[in-house]
Design an enzyme around this catalytic site. Sequence first.
Site, mmCIF file in Angstrom:
data_model
loop_
_atom_site.group_PDB
_atom_site.id
_atom_site.type_symbol
_atom_site.label_atom_id
_atom_site.label_comp_id
_atom_site.label_asym_id
_atom_site.label_seq_id
_atom_site.Cartn_x
_atom_site.Cartn_y
_atom_site.Cartn_z
ATOM 1 N N ASP A 119 25.707 7.638 -30.950
ATOM 2 C CA ASP A 119 26.186 6.273 -30.440
ATOM 3 C C ASP A 119 24.375 6.000 -30.354
ATOM 4 O O ASP A 119 23.791 6.757 -30.220
ATOM 5 C CB ASP A 119 27.018 6.682 -30.373
ATOM 6 C CG ASP A 119 27.770 5.892 -29.906
ATOM 7 O OD1 ASP A 119 27.871 4.835 -30.125
ATOM 8 O OD2 ASP A 119 28.089 5.657 -28.409
ATOM 9 N N GLN A 158 23.778 -2.033 -32.391
ATOM 10 C CA GLN A 158 24.426 -2.767 -31.925
ATOM 11 C C GLN A 158 23.899 -4.722 -32.450
ATOM 12 O O GLN A 158 22.810 -4.795 -31.874
ATOM 13 C CB GLN A 158 24.399 -2.825 -30.388
ATOM 14 C CG GLN A 158 24.770 -1.680 -29.593
ATOM 15 C CD GLN A 158 24.332 -1.347 -28.557
ATOM 16 O OE1 GLN A 158 25.243 -1.234 -27.812
ATOM 17 N NE2 GLN A 158 22.760 -0.506 -28.814
ATOM 18 N N ARG A 210 26.669 2.632 -38.775
ATOM 19 C CA ARG A 210 27.748 1.713 -37.948
ATOM 20 C C ARG A 210 27.417 0.998 -36.850
ATOM 21 O O ARG A 210 26.749 0.442 -35.595
ATOM 22 C CB ARG A 210 28.875 2.715 -37.156
ATOM 23 C CG ARG A 210 29.770 1.835 -35.426
ATOM 24 C CD ARG A 210 30.195 3.419 -34.828
ATOM 25 N NE ARG A 210 31.356 3.162 -34.429
ATOM 26 C CZ ARG A 210 31.386 2.649 -33.005
ATOM 27 N NH1 ARG A 210 30.506 1.948 -33.076
ATOM 28 N NH2 ARG A 210 32.541 1.952 -32.768
ATOM 29 N N THR A 232 34.537 -3.642 -34.457
ATOM 30 C CA THR A 232 35.279 -5.138 -33.897
ATOM 31 C C THR A 232 36.640 -5.042 -34.019
ATOM 32 O O THR A 232 37.476 -4.238 -35.058
ATOM 33 C CB THR A 232 34.251 -6.086 -34.138
ATOM 34 O OG1 THR A 232 34.953 -7.464 -33.468
ATOM 35 C CG2 THR A 232 34.778 -6.163 -36.185
ATOM 36 N N ARG A 235 36.309 1.115 -18.062
ATOM 37 C CA ARG A 235 34.791 0.632 -19.657
ATOM 38 C C ARG A 235 36.249 -0.027 -20.304
ATOM 39 O O ARG A 235 35.519 -1.032 -20.426
ATOM 40 C CB ARG A 235 34.315 1.670 -19.584
ATOM 41 C CG ARG A 235 33.014 2.338 -18.958
ATOM 42 C CD ARG A 235 32.105 3.038 -19.714
ATOM 43 N NE ARG A 235 32.437 4.301 -20.240
ATOM 44 C CZ ARG A 235 32.596 5.272 -19.378
ATOM 45 N NH1 ARG A 235 32.504 5.279 -18.388
ATOM 46 N NH2 ARG A 235 32.727 6.739 -20.247
#
Length: 306
Positions: A125, A154, A175, A221, A283
């Site tokens: 991640d 990202q 990813r 997404t 979050r």
Amino acid sequence: MRIFNTMAAHAIPLVPRSLIRKISRRYIAGETLCDARTRIHALHAAGFRTTVDVLGETASSSDQAEAMTRDYLNLIQAFGAQDETTELSIKLTALGLHIDEDACMTRVSVILGAAASHGMTACIDMEDTGCTQKTLDAFLKLEADGYPVGIALQAYLTRTNDDIVSLQARGSRMRICKGIYAEANEHLVDGASRDRAAINSHFIRHVSSAIQAGSFVGIATHDAQLIDLLSNWLQCERIDRSRFEFQMLLGVCEPLRDALLAQGFNVRVYVPYGHDWYGYSTRRIKENPRIAGYILAAMIHSNRAR
């Protein structure tokens, strides 16, 4: 209504933990490995792929990092014993990246080796920009060592425009997500700090270029418009569905998730579990102000009824 929801999101710290705990059941499989196995088994039976994440904050000691390593090894053993595969989501900071990088890499290698022995893959991640370069360096080494591992990128970061080039050349598994961390404007693509939709063109470019370069891509997404644009492109280009998948968080946009599966797309659900249910849930709620609005409205209604 949007203003109300946004205000509600900022007021989340004032919401009783008992109510957050109730909401968390939507986004978290539970606190135990048994809870996670039950939820993942149901998702597999419905035709979804899964990624499992052991919830936990950045390790502040070697003991914490070692405990997280044991949690992952227990997880792998449990799923391996049932011959049920899932993908692992790994945050390097939870395994001691900020404490001892070499020790962190040793722990990750142990986890990935155990996962590979049971036919499981993993995704490293991506965290905040303070970790970006170290995370990429770690991934490149792990990939070169032959571990079945992918990396999250990202789309809202300007540097991703360059980072993705070398990954595409290597055929790395990726990813691609928009990104959720609060970063300084200097790190973000134009307009991203004001409007999440400004990230979409970058997201589409990264996904399409990576697929065309031969990489397997996880399209992570919940943006319905973005998914519609990409699914149309994928079908127009006749991209084989084995070369990509859509990815969504547990409990988020389930009708859209189910619709994608019904259309024959591969869909992976990110399934977190563990004791850090409060931090993760708050979050998720802040990311989706509409949910915060529902919570605040329910609290107001409850108080009026008394």
